[in-house]
Write an enzyme that holds these catalytic residues in place. Structure first.
Site, PDB file in Angstrom:
ATOM      1  N   HIS A  32       0.837  -1.195   0.000  1.00 59.17           N
ATOM      2  CA  HIS A  32       0.000   0.000   0.000  1.00 59.17           C
ATOM      3  C   HIS A  32       0.875   1.250   0.000  1.00 59.17           C
ATOM      4  CE1 HIS A  32      -3.609   2.434   1.048  1.00 59.17           C
ATOM      5  NE2 HIS A  32      -2.697   3.190   1.654  1.00 59.17           N
ATOM      6  N   GLU A  33       1.813   1.299   0.919  1.00 58.22           N
ATOM      7  CA  GLU A  33       2.688   2.466   1.001  1.00 58.22           C
ATOM      8  C   GLU A  33       3.632   2.547  -0.198  1.00 58.22           C
ATOM      9  OE1 GLU A  33       1.939   4.645   3.050  1.00 58.22           O
ATOM     10  OE2 GLU A  33       0.594   3.426   4.277  1.00 58.22           O
ATOM     11  N   HIS A  36       1.965   4.573  -2.899  1.00 60.47           N
ATOM     12  CA  HIS A  36       2.141   6.017  -2.672  1.00 60.47           C
ATOM     13  C   HIS A  36       3.557   6.448  -3.035  1.00 60.47           C
ATOM     14  CE1 HIS A  36      -1.705   6.373  -0.784  1.00 60.47           C
ATOM     15  NE2 HIS A  36      -1.388   5.716   0.324  1.00 60.47           N
TER      16      HIS A  36
END
Length: 379
Positions: A32-33, A36
């Site tokens: 998920h990170e 980003h």
């Protein structure tokens, strides 16, 4: 029991309960990170911190771009902090932005266009969906799929299938015009259509026959004793193993399967959320970290591939959760950016601050509610 045996039992219990949970959560948070991080970098945003976990740093290093990669003591999430963020929730810091040099400002998150900020924020949940599709595709390719022919071995008495006229020996060809290749296809199609009539075509004595059946919702238990709600029609496949086999997929087939499986889970989760708000689903099905830990330890006993598939399911759930239009979540940021794009200027810092406080309260309430459900299941 002596002291050494007690310590050994406790250690083994921790390994069984904690390690699968940390494995599943860590890969979900990391990807998920990473979403980003990658899109942020591509948009020319400087990344200050990439953290898996919160709290005190346990280990870390700085890369050649100056990003601090770290593993923290509380492994219940993570964050990427960009230049210009006030905190880990990516609240903008206008004062800090004004004090920056021109070079720093060119790499600051708040100074980027609304499109680049939105793409960077949306990349996290999208990475969760990509991870899920990759896991489903990978496990299907390397482990194969256990499939069975859609042939009816038994029609349960008093079931919707009996009322519809199904008989042992029928081979299901299609459901509402959708081709049924395996018995699992039939189960999956039926499971999400409680109280919805389904037109099925079966082959009986070499001839096609149309039947209409309405699935009935019921509560069943999985192999670990956990209850779940699903829709059934009362058809049973042969359990002698003669109609079941392992089907291996090629690379492209596996990829298509991974995407299709991910889409099915997304659609089912969205339907569940809608039905929950409509009062058609029991909110007690919502679970938190305790439930995730318990399920992870249970699934881990089945093998590594099932544990990976659980990670894929949870990755989709976390991706969808983050897309909810609640400030502090990615969806809340995207909501603010939508207002900014429509108005031609961002919302005031005061409005954003109020929104973040409300969002934080809502997320905290959701976590408390999930924890309460977890405790209720254990008692």
């Amino acid at each position: 029991m002596d002291y050494a045996a007690g310590v050994g039992l406790l250690w083994n219990s921790l390994l069984i309960k904690v390690v699968p949970f940390l494995f599943v959560l860590t890969i979900i948070v990391f990807f998920h990170e990473l979403g980003h991080f990658i899109i942020g970098r591509l948009c020319g945003i400087r990344v200050l911190v990439f953290s898996v976990g919160f709290g005190p740093e346990l280990a870390g290093f700085n890369d050649r771009h100056g990003t601090r990669w770290k593993l923290c003591a509380i492994p219940l999430g993570g964050y990427v902090k960009f230049l210009g963020d006030e905190n880990a929730a990516s609240m903008p810091d206008a004062n800090a932005l004004e004090r920056m040099s021109e070079a720093d400002r060119s790499e600051a998150f708040p100074a980027k266009s609304v499109g680049k900020r939105a793409a960077t924020v949306a990349a996290g949940p999208i990475a969760n969906f990509i991870l899920a599709a990759a896991i489903f595709a990978g496990t299907a390719y390397f482990s194969g799929l256990v499939v069975g022919d859609p042939v009816v071995a038994e029609v349960q008495a008093g079931s919707p299938a009996e009322a519809a006229g199904f008989r042992p020996g029928d081979r299901v060809i299609s459901a509402d015009g959708n081709e049924i290749d395996y018995f699992g296809d039939l189960q999956r199609y039926v499971s999400v259509r409680a109280d919805t009539p389904i037109r099925m075509t079966v082959e009986r004595d070499g001839k096609p026959l149309d039947l209409t059946v309405t699935p009935r919702e019921t509560t069943q238990a999985d192999g670990f004793g956990n209850d779940y709600r699903t829709a059934v029609i009362g058809l049973v496949a042969s359990n002698d193993g003669s109609s079941f086999r392992v089907h291996y997929l090629g690379p492209l087939e596996s990829l298509r399967y991974g995407v299709a499986q991910s889409w099915f889970v997304v659609a089912r989760t969205v339907d569940f959320i809608g039905e929950m708000f409509a009062g058609k689903q029991d909110t007690k099905q919502i679970g938190g970290f305790v439930s995730i830990a318990q399920i992870s330890s249970q699934v881990a006993t089945l093998g590594f591939a099932p544990l990976l598939n659980l990670a894929a399911l949870l990755s989709i759930s976390i991706g969808l959760l983050n897309l909810l239009p609640i400030p502090v979540l990615d969806g809340g940021h995207l909501l603010f950016y939508a207002f900014e794009a429509a108005r031609g200027r961002p919302l005031s810092e005061r409005v954003q601050e109020i929104g973040f406080r409300i969002g934080l309260a809502l997320v905290a309430l959701l976590m408390v509610f999930a924890l309460w459900n977890d405790i209720s299941r254990l008692t």
